[in-house]
Scaffold this motif. Structure first.
Motif, short mmCIF file in Angstrom:
data_model
loop_
_atom_site.label_atom_id
_atom_site.label_comp_id
_atom_site.label_asym_id
_atom_site.label_seq_id
_atom_site.Cartn_x
_atom_site.Cartn_y
_atom_site.Cartn_z
N LEU A 1 0.83 -1.21 0.00
CA LEU A 1 0.00 0.00 0.00
C LEU A 1 0.86 1.26 0.00
O LEU A 1 0.57 2.23 -0.71
N ASP A 2 1.92 1.27 0.79
CA ASP A 2 2.81 2.42 0.85
C ASP A 2 3.39 2.72 -0.53
O ASP A 2 3.45 3.88 -0.96
N THR A 3 3.82 1.70 -1.25
CA THR A 3 4.40 1.90 -2.58
C THR A 3 3.37 2.40 -3.57
O THR A 3 3.63 3.31 -4.36
N LEU A 4 2.17 1.82 -3.53
CA LEU A 4 1.11 2.28 -4.42
C LEU A 4 0.76 3.74 -4.15
O LEU A 4 0.51 4.52 -5.09
N GLN A 5 0.76 4.14 -2.89
CA GLN A 5 0.49 5.53 -2.53
C GLN A 5 1.59 6.45 -3.05
O GLN A 5 1.32 7.49 -3.65
N ARG A 6 2.84 6.09 -2.82
CA ARG A 6 3.96 6.95 -3.21
C ARG A 6 4.06 7.11 -4.72
O ARG A 6 4.46 8.17 -5.21
N LEU A 7 3.68 6.08 -5.46
CA LEU A 7 3.73 6.15 -6.92
C LEU A 7 2.46 6.73 -7.53
O LEU A 7 2.38 6.88 -8.75
N GLY A 8 1.47 7.04 -6.71
CA GLY A 8 0.23 7.62 -7.20
C GLY A 8 -0.59 6.66 -8.04
O GLY A 8 -1.29 7.09 -8.98
N LEU A 9 -0.57 5.36 -7.68
CA LEU A 9 -1.22 4.35 -8.50
C LEU A 9 -2.63 3.98 -8.05
O LEU A 9 -3.38 3.37 -8.82
N LEU A 10 -3.01 4.32 -6.82
CA LEU A 10 -4.29 3.83 -6.30
C LEU A 10 -5.48 4.30 -7.12
O LEU A 10 -6.36 3.51 -7.45
N ASP A 11 -5.54 5.58 -7.45
CA ASP A 11 -6.70 6.10 -8.17
C ASP A 11 -6.85 5.46 -9.54
O ASP A 11 -7.95 5.08 -9.95
N THR A 12 -5.74 5.32 -10.26
CA THR A 12 -5.80 4.73 -11.60
C THR A 12 -6.16 3.26 -11.53
O THR A 12 -6.97 2.76 -12.33
N LEU A 13 -5.59 2.55 -10.57
CA LEU A 13 -5.91 1.13 -10.41
C LEU A 13 -7.37 0.94 -10.05
O LEU A 13 -8.06 0.05 -10.60
N ARG A 14 -7.87 1.77 -9.16
CA ARG A 14 -9.29 1.71 -8.76
C ARG A 14 -10.20 2.00 -9.96
O ARG A 14 -11.17 1.28 -10.21
N ARG A 15 -9.87 3.05 -10.70
CA ARG A 15 -10.71 3.43 -11.84
C ARG A 15 -10.73 2.34 -12.91
O ARG A 15 -11.80 1.98 -13.40
N ARG A 16 -9.57 1.80 -13.25
CA ARG A 16 -9.52 0.77 -14.28
C ARG A 16 -10.28 -0.48 -13.87
O ARG A 16 -10.99 -1.10 -14.68
N ALA A 17 -10.14 -0.87 -12.60
CA ALA A 17 -10.86 -2.05 -12.13
C ALA A 17 -12.37 -1.82 -12.19
O ALA A 17 -13.13 -2.70 -12.59
N ARG A 18 -12.81 -0.64 -11.78
CA ARG A 18 -14.23 -0.34 -11.80
C ARG A 18 -14.77 -0.23 -13.22
O ARG A 18 -15.96 -0.42 -13.46
N GLU A 19 -13.90 0.07 -14.18
CA GLU A 19 -14.30 0.13 -15.58
C GLU A 19 -14.38 -1.26 -16.22
O GLU A 19 -14.87 -1.38 -17.35
N GLY A 20 -13.88 -2.27 -15.53
CA GLY A 20 -13.99 -3.63 -16.04
C GLY A 20 -12.69 -4.32 -16.37
O GLY A 20 -12.70 -5.47 -16.82
N MET A 21 -11.55 -3.64 -16.18
CA MET A 21 -10.28 -4.32 -16.39
C MET A 21 -10.15 -5.46 -15.39
O MET A 21 -10.36 -5.25 -14.19
N PRO A 22 -9.81 -6.68 -15.83
CA PRO A 22 -9.66 -7.79 -14.88
C PRO A 22 -8.60 -7.47 -13.83
O PRO A 22 -7.46 -7.13 -14.17
N TYR A 23 -8.98 -7.58 -12.57
CA TYR A 23 -8.07 -7.37 -11.44
C TYR A 23 -7.96 -8.66 -10.67
O TYR A 23 -8.96 -9.20 -10.20
#
Length: 244
Positions: free
Chosen positions: A91-113
């Motif tokens: 979680l710390d790494t995802l936060q520092r790299l700014g990945l959470l929002d994009t990962l959340r958005r893509r998953a909610r759009e239907g990208m297989p997670y």
């Protein structure tokens, strides 16, 4: 959403992802896989391990840590697998790299997670029900919130013959519910949660021969209950507050 949330990646006396390989390859359906290895320190070795398990089945694997722009890599990914390890480091790494929002958005759009262990932990609202030691300090415990209930992979039933007097997993999750009003899904080793929008199902086989079933739900109002098969009602329960 299409989610595959594994309790664990390796069963005893089994190869990496071997116990779920048909489900995993069917879920990925030949998509090029972006692997997120941030829960472990040796990212190259971790990615090679995943590639060794999946590429013989026709799944191309690329470690996100090799991308010049990891946010763009997630934005363009056909499918993402977030591996296990230490949930706090992940979680710390995802936060520092700014990945959470994009990962959340893509998953909610239907990208297989797909997640395993720590990667499954972060699919819930927070990581407060992880089993891991806080070896680093994230800015917050807020996670992806892809499902509205908490997750506890590697759920371990208490051994009635043990002389250990420390807290059991059930006791720790009960303490969580004393402070947090949200149901918790405990996934035993060898099992997984498959989600297709709000349709959810528990599959796999619990490794322990003495386990009552594949998974268990804890909530304030209903206490603990064994669950299997269709678990779609847990979405409604968590969102309506019936777990309070």
């Amino acid at each position: 959403m299409r989610l595959l949330l594994l309790s664990n990646s390796t069963n005893h006396a089994s190869g990496y992802l071997e116990h779920a390989i048909e489900t995993v390859t069917g879920f990925l359906a030949g998509a090029r896989l972006t692997f997120v290895p941030y829960a472990l320190a040796n990212r190259d070795a971790y990615t090679a391990k995943v590639a060794g398990a999946l590429e013989p089945h026709g799944v191309e694997v690329r470690g996100i840590h090799t991308a010049g722009d990891p946010v763009a890599a997630v934005a363009e990914a056909e499918a993402v697998f977030v591996g296990g390890g230490n949930t706090f480091r992940l979680l710390d790494t995802l936060q520092r790299l700014g990945l959470l929002d994009t990962l959340r958005r893509r998953a909610r759009e239907g990208m297989p997670y797909m997640g395993a262990s720590a990667g499954t932990n972060i699919a819930g609202p927070t990581i407060r029900t992880t089993n891991d030691m806080p070896i680093v300090e994230p800015t917050s415990f807020e996670a992806l919130g892809l499902v509205p209930f908490q997750l506890n992979p590697h759920y371990l039933d208490a051994d009635p013959d043990s002389t250990h007097r420390g807290e059991t997993r059930e006791q720790r999750l009960t303490e969580f519910l004393e402070e947090n009003d949200v149901p918790v899904l405990g996934l035993r080793e060898g099992t997984w949660l498959a989600v297709d929008d709000d349709a959810a199902r528990i599959d796999g086989t619990a490794v322990s021969a003495t386990a009552p079933g594949p998974a268990i739900v804890f909530s304030r109002a209903a206490g603990r209950r064994e669950v299997s098969g269709d678990l779609s009602d847990l979405f409604t329960e968590a969102r309506s507050g019936l777990g309070s």
